[in-house]
Scaffold this active site. Structure first.
Site, PDB file in Angstrom:
ATOM      1  N   SER A 163      -8.244  -4.479   5.072  1.00 40.15           N
ATOM      2  CA  SER A 163      -8.786  -4.178   3.741  1.00 40.15           C
ATOM      3  C   SER A 163      -9.212  -5.433   2.991  1.00 40.15           C
ATOM      4  O   SER A 163      -8.923  -5.600   1.806  1.00 40.15           O
ATOM      5  CB  SER A 163      -7.772  -3.366   2.917  1.00 40.15           C
ATOM      6  OG  SER A 163      -7.451  -2.161   3.570  1.00 40.15           O
TER       7      SER A 163
ATOM      8  N   ASN B 183     -11.045  -2.470  -5.398  1.00 38.77           N
ATOM      9  CA  ASN B 183     -10.241  -1.535  -6.195  1.00 38.77           C
ATOM     10  C   ASN B 183     -10.889  -1.196  -7.545  1.00 38.77           C
ATOM     11  O   ASN B 183     -10.487  -0.237  -8.206  1.00 38.77           O
ATOM     12  CB  ASN B 183      -8.816  -2.078  -6.411  1.00 38.77           C
ATOM     13  CG  ASN B 183      -7.939  -1.997  -5.171  1.00 38.77           C
ATOM     14  OD1 ASN B 183      -7.040  -2.823  -4.972  1.00 38.77           O
ATOM     15  ND2 ASN B 183      -8.179  -1.012  -4.313  1.00 38.77           N
TER      16      ASN B 183
ATOM     17  N   THR C  93     -11.104  -6.680  -4.617  1.00 43.24           N
ATOM     18  CA  THR C  93     -12.434  -6.619  -5.237  1.00 43.24           C
ATOM     19  C   THR C  93     -13.009  -5.203  -5.131  1.00 43.24           C
ATOM     20  O   THR C  93     -13.888  -4.840  -5.912  1.00 43.24           O
ATOM     21  CB  THR C  93     -13.405  -7.618  -4.559  1.00 43.24           C
ATOM     22  OG1 THR C  93     -13.272  -7.502  -3.131  1.00 43.24           O
ATOM     23  CG2 THR C  93     -13.094  -9.053  -4.953  1.00 43.24           C
TER      24      THR C  93
ATOM     25  N   GLY D 227       0.051   5.473  -4.395  1.00 48.74           N
ATOM     26  CA  GLY D 227      -0.492   6.786  -4.769  1.00 48.74           C
ATOM     27  C   GLY D 227       0.176   7.903  -3.984  1.00 48.74           C
ATOM     28  O   GLY D 227       0.555   8.940  -4.537  1.00 48.74           O
ATOM     29  N   ARG D 228       0.352   7.676  -2.681  1.00 46.62           N
ATOM     30  CA  ARG D 228       0.980   8.705  -1.841  1.00 46.62           C
ATOM     31  C   ARG D 228       2.449   8.889  -2.201  1.00 46.62           C
ATOM     32  O   ARG D 228       2.974  10.000  -2.169  1.00 46.62           O
ATOM     33  CB  ARG D 228       0.836   8.327  -0.353  1.00 46.62           C
ATOM     34  CG  ARG D 228      -0.504   8.730   0.219  1.00 46.62           C
ATOM     35  CD  ARG D 228      -0.806   8.004   1.504  1.00 46.62           C
ATOM     36  NE  ARG D 228      -1.224   6.629   1.237  1.00 46.62           N
ATOM     37  CZ  ARG D 228      -1.404   5.714   2.167  1.00 46.62           C
ATOM     38  NH1 ARG D 228      -1.168   6.014   3.439  1.00 46.62           N
ATOM     39  NH2 ARG D 228      -1.816   4.509   1.841  1.00 46.62           N
TER      40      ARG D 228
ATOM     41  N   ARG E 148      -0.595   9.322  -9.881  1.00 46.89           N
ATOM     42  CA  ARG E 148      -0.661   8.124  -9.035  1.00 46.89           C
ATOM     43  C   ARG E 148      -0.079   6.889  -9.725  1.00 46.89           C
ATOM     44  O   ARG E 148       0.575   6.063  -9.091  1.00 46.89           O
ATOM     45  CB  ARG E 148      -2.129   7.821  -8.685  1.00 46.89           C
ATOM     46  CG  ARG E 148      -2.757   8.751  -7.674  1.00 46.89           C
ATOM     47  CD  ARG E 148      -4.225   8.362  -7.463  1.00 46.89           C
ATOM     48  NE  ARG E 148      -4.357   6.962  -7.091  1.00 46.89           N
ATOM     49  CZ  ARG E 148      -4.184   6.509  -5.844  1.00 46.89           C
ATOM     50  NH1 ARG E 148      -3.911   7.334  -4.877  1.00 46.89           N
ATOM     51  NH2 ARG E 148      -4.316   5.225  -5.585  1.00 46.89           N
TER      52      ARG E 148
ATOM     53  N   ASP F 206       0.830  -1.210   0.000  1.00 40.48           N
ATOM     54  CA  ASP F 206       0.000   0.000   0.000  1.00 40.48           C
ATOM     55  C   ASP F 206       0.865   1.261   0.000  1.00 40.48           C
ATOM     56  O   ASP F 206       1.972   1.246   0.531  1.00 40.48           O
ATOM     57  CB  ASP F 206      -0.918  -0.021   1.228  1.00 40.48           C
ATOM     58  CG  ASP F 206      -2.110   0.929   1.089  1.00 40.48           C
ATOM     59  OD1 ASP F 206      -2.349   1.429  -0.036  1.00 40.48           O
ATOM     60  OD2 ASP F 206      -2.777   1.172   2.101  1.00 40.48           O
TER      61      ASP F 206
HETATM   62  C1  IPE Z   1      -5.435  -2.678  -0.206  1.00 40.69           C
HETATM   63  O1  IPE Z   1      -5.082  -1.351  -0.363  1.00 40.69           O
HETATM   64  C2  IPE Z   1      -5.453  -3.371  -1.547  1.00 40.69           C
HETATM   65  C3  IPE Z   1      -4.154  -3.590  -2.175  1.00 40.69           C
HETATM   66  C4  IPE Z   1      -2.990  -3.277  -1.655  1.00 40.69           C
HETATM   67  C5  IPE Z   1      -4.202  -4.228  -3.458  1.00 40.69           C
HETATM   68  P1  IPE Z   1      -6.191  -0.226  -0.523  1.00 40.69           P
HETATM   69  O2  IPE Z   1      -5.448   1.061  -0.692  1.00 40.69           O
HETATM   70  O3  IPE Z   1      -7.159  -0.579  -1.597  1.00 40.69           O
HETATM   71  O4  IPE Z   1      -6.940  -0.279   0.878  1.00 40.69           O
HETATM   72  P2  IPE Z   1      -7.781   0.834   1.635  1.00 40.69           P
HETATM   73  O5  IPE Z   1      -8.807   1.345   0.666  1.00 40.69           O
HETATM   74  O6  IPE Z   1      -6.839   1.920   2.040  1.00 40.69           O
HETATM   75  O7  IPE Z   1      -8.371   0.138   2.815  1.00 40.69           O
HETATM   76  C1  IPE Z   2      -1.602   0.208  -3.389  1.00 35.15           C
HETATM   77  O1  IPE Z   2      -1.330   1.561  -3.423  1.00 35.15           O
HETATM   78  C2  IPE Z   2      -1.763  -0.379  -4.770  1.00 35.15           C
HETATM   79  C3  IPE Z   2      -3.130  -0.846  -5.086  1.00 35.15           C
HETATM   80  C4  IPE Z   2      -4.136  -0.847  -4.272  1.00 35.15           C
HETATM   81  C5  IPE Z   2      -3.339  -1.339  -6.436  1.00 35.15           C
HETATM   82  P1  IPE Z   2      -2.506   2.624  -3.445  1.00 35.15           P
HETATM   83  O2  IPE Z   2      -2.860   2.920  -4.867  1.00 35.15           O
HETATM   84  O3  IPE Z   2      -3.629   2.181  -2.596  1.00 35.15           O
HETATM   85  O4  IPE Z   2      -1.783   3.898  -2.810  1.00 35.15           O
HETATM   86  P2  IPE Z   2      -2.423   4.917  -1.776  1.00 35.15           P
HETATM   87  O5  IPE Z   2      -2.941   4.126  -0.629  1.00 35.15           O
HETATM   88  O6  IPE Z   2      -3.514   5.644  -2.502  1.00 35.15           O
HETATM   89  O7  IPE Z   2      -1.285   5.801  -1.397  1.00 35.15           O
HETATM   90 MG    MG Z   3      -4.051   2.410  -0.625  1.00 34.82          MG
END
Ligand code: IPE
Ligand code: IPE
Ligand code: MG
Length: 274
Positions: free
Chosen positions: A222, A94, A92, A49-50, A59, A46
């Site tokens: 999650s 995402n 599921t 994006g950040r 992102r 995780d």
């Molecule tokens: C969990 O991360 C899913 C994956 C790493 C693939 P998310 O970013 O989707 O989870 P939440 O929304 O912060 O709980």
């Molecule tokens: C995890 O990184 C990758 C996936 C869920 C595919 P994120 O995309 O959730 O990154 P943040 O949480 O927005 O920073």
């Molecule tokens: Mg995330």
């Protein structure tokens, strides 16, 4: 995996010739105890994006960089003698992201799988994809089927990529299949125990994870491996997934080795007063 993994620079030891490398614990940092490594590591990757936002990037650049972190982590786990790595790539939930990001991710999965398959084969990785794969783009499904078949006999690290995976969907699917078997008369309800139930999950045949690592500081599951993580040790790090490296993995494993796992019992020796 091929190029990036072959050039991955271990801090402790020179990178061996890939052909001469044997999987096992010979590259394990001295601080880690090979006898107390988790056999199965689960990973919530995780913070992509950040990571990108922090650099003023879109992102999706975080996702691209996240692939490098995954290749690095797979190589390290393989080199350090960890038997199974199960990584959460796409949940599921995402699908609720903007269409452009979802399309980018699907295309990225295809590109990476195409590019890395030879390297996975060379490294004797056995790759599997866990989740409802029928909802994925047809091209990706074909690549997944090919990669799974071509690496099925490999004896190196078992690498599970959870794609369109959701713990609740997995449990509902298992309950439905068992109910169908009962309804058809093929299964006696009294025969449904934890073992039988687990055999209907995507992870059938895998041991439960010993350690769950989640990056980017979020303290939640999650919807990941709800059944399988019942007694996993949890390690949450603030490191964002694209920055996850050898030092971060070592920290997670040291943390794991400091834990006392009790599985509901009591610590051996804790009955005696001294
Ligand atoms: C969990 O991360 C899913 C994956 C790493 C693939 P998310 O970013 O989707 O989870 P939440 O929304 O912060 O709980
Ligand atoms: C995890 O990184 C990758 C996936 C869920 C595919 P994120 O995309 O959730 O990154 P943040 O949480 O927005 O920073
Ligand atoms: Mg995330």
């Amino acid at each position: 995996m091929s190029r990036a993994l072959a050039t991955h620079n271990h801090m402790q030891t020179p990178v061996p010739d890939p052909a001469a490398r044997q999987p096992g614990t010979q590259w394990l940092p001295a601080e880690l105890d090979s006898a107390r490594l988790p056999a199965h590591v689960a990973l919530i990757m995780d913070g992509n994006g950040r990571w990108a936002r922090g650099r003023g990037l879109p992102r999706v650049m975080g996702h691209r960089q996240g692939v490098e972190a995954l290749k690095r982590t797979l190589r390290l786990c393989s080199d350090w003698g960890i038997g199974t790595l199960t990584a959460y790539a796409f949940s599921t939930e995402n699908w609720n992201r903007p269409g452009e990001e979802v399309s980018f991710l699907m295309a990225l999965f295809e590109r990476v799988l195409e590019r890395e398959l030879q390297g996975l084969e060379r490294e004797r990785v056995r790759i599997r994809f866990l989740g409802d794969l029928s909802a994925l783009p047809a091209g990706l499904q074909r690549l997944i089927a090919d990669a799974t078949a071509r690496t099925a006999g490999n004896t190196g690290i078992r690498f599970n990529v959870c794609t369109n995976y959701g713990g609740r969907a997995e449990l509902v699917g298992a309950a439905r299949r068992l109910a169908e078997q009962v309804a058809s008369g093929a299964l006696d309800p009294a025969a449904i125990d934890e073992r039988r139930f687990a055999s209907e999950l995507h992870t059938a045949g895998e041991n439960d994870p010993d350690l769950l690592i989640r990056t980017s500081g979020e303290q939640r599951l999650s919807n990941f491996l709800l059944w399988q993580l019942a007694y996993a040790e949890l390690h949450i790090t603030d490191v964002l997934w694209p920055d996850f490296d050898e030092a971060a993995l070592k920290t997670a494993l040291l943390d794991y080795q400091s834990r006392q796992r009790r599985f509901g019992g009591i610590q051996p020796g804790s009955l005696s007063p001294d």
